[in-house]
Motif scaffolding. Structure first.
Motif: not given
Length: 189
Positions: A148, A179-180, A182-184, A186-187
């Motif tokens: 992050t 995918s990691s 994308s999650r970061i 989104k967060q």
């Protein structure tokens, strides 16, 4: 051409005759998105200067995974200087991430600049040293940061690149999966 001459003048004083000589050695090159300026296994035969667009430097690791090592955007040199200087095959690819417009100097023309312009090699050494400092400033902190933090710092340090490069290339550059990333993202929204 004015952009390249202004770039050089950051590193040394050059007179008008020298600037005209440099300008006479360059040609224009357009690279379409996904085209290669240099491919691994090729001996570099030119030096590019990016006027518009983004180029990425990438390679394949021993597992066959594609790794993005760096991005080159406007007003930066684009080549494998070590391979060019020593006549070696490059181990990396220089690929257009966007449509690009470059000034290009054939190796012969580049060498003629070095033989004709007093201090040319000093200018190139200063440019190389600056790029090395920038690279170290970017990479050293990334070694100890979580994903992050690496992403947030990329956005802070390279705001012009963030929306111009595919997420897969950015994830590879940051050393994480898409995918990691994308999650970061989104967060952080």
């Amino acid at each position: 051409m004015d952009e390249f001459l202004a770039y050089l003048l950051q590193f040394s004083l050059l007179n008008q005759q020298q600037l005209d000589f440099i300008a006479s050695k360059a040609t224009s090159l357009s690279l379409r998105k996904d085209a290669y300026l240099l491919e691994a296994g090729q001996v570099p035969r030119q030096v590019g200067f990016v006027l518009e667009g983004v180029i990425r430097i990438c390679y394949y690791d021993n597992k066959g995974d594609e790794i993005t090592r760096n991005f080159i955007d406007e007003h930066r040199l684009a080549t494998d200087l070590r391979a060019l200087e020593y006549g070696l095959a490059s181990s990396e690819y220089l690929q257009a991430v966007t449509d690009c417009r470059l000034l290009v100097f054939a190796k012969r023309e580049w060498e003629e600049l070095a033989h004709t312009i007093v201090g040319w090699n000093d200018i190139m050494n200063r440019i190389t040293a600056q790029h090395l400092r920038e690279k170290l400033a970017r990479i050293s902190p990334m070694m100890a940061q979580d994903a992050t933090t690496r992403y947030v710092e990329f956005l802070e340090n390279y705001p012009r690149l963030a929306n111009r490069i595919p997420l897969s290339y950015l994830a590879s550059f940051l050393g994480i999966t898409q995918s990691s990333l994308s999650r970061i993202r989104k967060q952080l929204r």
